[in-house]
Design an enzyme around this catalytic site. Structure first.
Site, PDB file in Angstrom:
ATOM      1  N   TYR A 129     108.400 -12.684  32.445  1.00  0.00           N
ATOM      2  CA  TYR A 129     106.969 -12.676  32.779  1.00  0.00           C
ATOM      3  C   TYR A 129     106.738 -12.171  34.209  1.00  0.00           C
ATOM      4  O   TYR A 129     105.911 -11.284  34.428  1.00  0.00           O
ATOM      5  CB  TYR A 129     106.407 -14.093  32.605  1.00  0.00           C
ATOM      6  CG  TYR A 129     104.915 -14.225  32.838  1.00  0.00           C
ATOM      7  CD1 TYR A 129     104.000 -13.784  31.887  1.00  0.00           C
ATOM      8  CD2 TYR A 129     104.414 -14.794  34.007  1.00  0.00           C
ATOM      9  CE1 TYR A 129     102.633 -13.916  32.086  1.00  0.00           C
ATOM     10  CE2 TYR A 129     103.052 -14.935  34.223  1.00  0.00           C
ATOM     11  CZ  TYR A 129     102.164 -14.499  33.252  1.00  0.00           C
ATOM     12  OH  TYR A 129     100.806 -14.623  33.461  1.00  0.00           O
TER      13      TYR A 129
ATOM     14  N   SER B 249      98.745 -11.336  37.692  1.00  0.00           N
ATOM     15  CA  SER B 249      98.911 -12.776  37.899  1.00  0.00           C
ATOM     16  C   SER B 249      99.312 -13.012  39.344  1.00  0.00           C
ATOM     17  O   SER B 249      99.834 -12.092  39.996  1.00  0.00           O
ATOM     18  CB  SER B 249     100.031 -13.286  36.982  1.00  0.00           C
ATOM     19  OG  SER B 249     100.443 -14.594  37.380  1.00  0.00           O
TER      20      SER B 249
HETATM   21  C1  BGC Z   1     100.458 -18.178  34.046  1.00  0.00           C
HETATM   22  C2  BGC Z   1     100.174 -19.660  33.872  1.00  0.00           C
HETATM   23  C3  BGC Z   1     100.381 -20.404  35.187  1.00  0.00           C
HETATM   24  C4  BGC Z   1      99.605 -19.716  36.295  1.00  0.00           C
HETATM   25  C5  BGC Z   1      99.835 -20.380  37.655  1.00  0.00           C
HETATM   26  C6  BGC Z   1      99.673 -17.634  35.194  1.00  0.00           C
HETATM   27  O1  BGC Z   1      99.993 -16.294  35.395  1.00  0.00           O
HETATM   28  O2  BGC Z   1     100.118 -17.477  32.868  1.00  0.00           O
HETATM   29  O3  BGC Z   1     101.024 -20.189  32.879  1.00  0.00           O
HETATM   30  O4  BGC Z   1      99.943 -21.728  35.053  1.00  0.00           O
HETATM   31  O5  BGC Z   1      99.977 -18.359  36.376  1.00  0.00           O
HETATM   32  O6  BGC Z   1     101.192 -20.518  37.923  1.00  0.00           O
END
Ligand code: BGC
Length: 255
Positions: A156, A143
């Site tokens: 997360y 991410s």
């Molecule tokens: C998350 C989303 C978020 C996006 C941008 C992703 O890794 O799962 O919830 O909107 O990042 O911030």
């Protein structure tokens, strides 16, 4: 076709980014082991789409947050479709909570689903490729939050940052086996993980302000990069994170 004759295992390929990658891989000639935890219907849909493209698919249910399940997942996938060349660690989840309120259970669920799963599945995959004496590809879906803070989602961001250094370490350690390891770091992609965001216009408008390309991404935006990393065009790419975020990560301006 760039993945002809290859077999891929994609965790969480019943929906969202995982499903998008599975279908794109099949378009490029790959057979796919489809994995899901609860959404059997979604997994069936992925399988049907793959078969319509003339490729083979096998569904293996497994909860990848459980180490024993990751081992069974790979073994069952190999039983169904033969040796696996490409592993995509995609399955992931997030829980929105203030840091002061996060429970131990929720913390562990996020860390185990996103990070521990990738650790042990990659370990099993590396052993499998070593036995086969064949090279391999590992692609982690991390991410933008492997770099960027995300208040209220501390477990997360820890899981994604952990994935980043795991990837860099394994790029070195698995190189002698001919296994490349890379991350794709998506920004805001429209998938079930952030359904709540898309139901709230205010939140969505605020997010859009942060995205220079002024649109939310689609699973296909991520899938094209996954094809590249799995293909021979990326033979010399290992230890990299590729951001697929419309410019979100480095967006800063005073005007
Ligand atoms: C998350 C989303 C978020 C996006 C941008 C992703 O890794 O799962 O919830 O909107 O990042 O911030």
């Amino acid at each position: 076709m760039r993945l002809e004759g290859k077999t891929a295992l994609i965790t969480g390929s019943d929906q969202g980014i995982g499903q998008g990658i599975a279908i794109r891989f099949a378009q490029e000639g790959a057979n796919v082991v489809v994995n899901y935890r609860r959404n059997e219907k979604g997994a069936e849909e992925t399988k049907t789409r793959i078969e319509q493209l003339g490729r083979h698919a096998a569904i293996v249910q497994a909860d990848v947050s459980q180490v024993a399940e990751t081992r069974r997942l790979l073994r069952d996938g190999i039983k169904a479709l033969g040796p696996v060349d490409i592993l995509v660690n995609n399955a992931g989840m997030e829980i929105n909570a203030d840091f002061v309120d996060v429970t131990e259970e929720d913390y562990r669920r996020v860390i185990d689903t996103n990070m521990t799963s990738a650790f042990f599945l990659t370990q099993e995959f590396a052993r499998h490729r070593r036995e086969e004496k064949r090279p391999g590809r590992v692609i982690n879906i991390s991410s933008v939050h492997e770099e960027l803070p995300f208040p209220h989602f501390t477990a997360y961001v820890m899981s994604k940052a952990g994935m980043k250094l795991m990837m860099r370490n394994l790029a070195i350690e698995l190189a002698p086996l001919g296994i490349t390891v890379n991350n794709i770091a998506p920004g805001a992609i429209e998938t079930p993980i952030n359904r709540k965001l898309f139901e709230n216009k205010e939140l969505l408008d605020a997010l859009m302000e942060n995205i220079p390309l002024k649109r939310i991404g689609k699973p296909e935006d991520v899938a094209g990069i996954a094809v590249f990393l799995a293909s021979s065009d990326a033979d010399y790419v290992t230890g990299a994170s590729i951001f697929v975020d419309g410019g979100l990560l480095w967006n800063y301006s005073e005007q």
